[in-house]
Design an enzyme around this catalytic site. Sequence first.
Site, PDB file in Angstrom:
ATOM      1  CG  HIS A 199      -1.806   1.136   1.400  1.00 36.72           C
ATOM      2  ND1 HIS A 199      -3.159   1.091   1.102  1.00 36.72           N
ATOM      3  CD2 HIS A 199      -1.586   2.396   1.848  1.00 36.72           C
ATOM      4  CE1 HIS A 199      -3.711   2.264   1.360  1.00 36.72           C
ATOM      5  NE2 HIS A 199      -2.776   3.079   1.819  1.00 36.72           N
ATOM      6  CD  GLU A 200       1.861   3.509   3.754  1.00 36.43           C
ATOM      7  OE1 GLU A 200       1.990   4.562   3.082  1.00 36.43           O
ATOM      8  OE2 GLU A 200       0.947   3.358   4.578  1.00 36.43           O
ATOM      9  CG  HIS A 203       0.204   6.166  -0.728  1.00 38.74           C
ATOM     10  ND1 HIS A 203      -0.949   6.527  -1.379  1.00 38.74           N
ATOM     11  CD2 HIS A 203      -0.177   5.600   0.450  1.00 38.74           C
ATOM     12  CE1 HIS A 203      -1.991   6.203  -0.623  1.00 38.74           C
ATOM     13  NE2 HIS A 203      -1.543   5.623   0.477  1.00 38.74           N
TER      14      HIS A 203
END
Length: 288
Positions: A199-200, A203
């Site tokens: 997920h990170e 980004h």
Amino acid sequence: MKRKPLFFLGLLVCSSLLSMAAFGQGKSDRITRFCPINPSENERKSMEADFNFRKSVFGKSRPNPEAKTAIPVYVHVIRTSSGGGAPSSSSMNQQITVLNNAYANYSFSVVSTDYSNNNSWYTAGYGSTAEKQMKTALRKGGANALNIYYNNMGGGLLGWATFPSDYRRSPSMDGVVILYSSLPGGSAAPYNLGDTATHEVGHWMGLYHTFQGGCARQATGGDAVSDTPAERSAAYGCPTGRDSCTGSKFPGLDPITNFMDYTDDSCMNSFSAGQVSRMDAQWSSYRG
């Protein structure tokens, strides 16, 4: 042509907070993803304006669509001053495997792993002086290098990341910080299969949350990806069949299995084709 400076969000932080229901019962039997900082509409517009300009100048198609783009990875393991609290080598290797399985167009390969025994860095939180000191001292490589910091930041945090557009302004802060117990086999269930890092890194590759802009995304632009259905708010657990934006111009069931939602690691399994295209364009515009 001289352009006016644009202002960006800076860091996007993703955290986990104790379930309010459990907290009300005087116990904490489940944690829940939560990001207290998301781009405002003005911030998102500024980021997208800069991206569109850079894409027109620097953006290009992948030279060989069949070949994966290699991403050098620098791993920084932060332990207590006495050397405790570190993830195992096995879990770190599994974490890289999780990333390679999730990102079809990219290949993550660890260049080096270093260890720091520092109580301040071990609990460094988002935006803290300790975070800045840690990254300034340890970060390696250029814009294309993924720096991962494993620590035990506390405060219920799971991790946070920088956007590609942040690099020019503050290259030393670029990278992702991950709670070490969220790595595969860690103790941060239900977020212990390694997808906090997935997920990170999403980004870090230029993706917003799937619920950016909510049901009004047709007016706001939302996550800037057309094939992720509009989503009123973050999804938790694995709510199969959830449809929070009926009648939207971006219809469909909520993308609960998408890595950029807030569901449990066991529920996440995919990026959309539009997200993959956006990551490729962000990469060539900012990191390539």
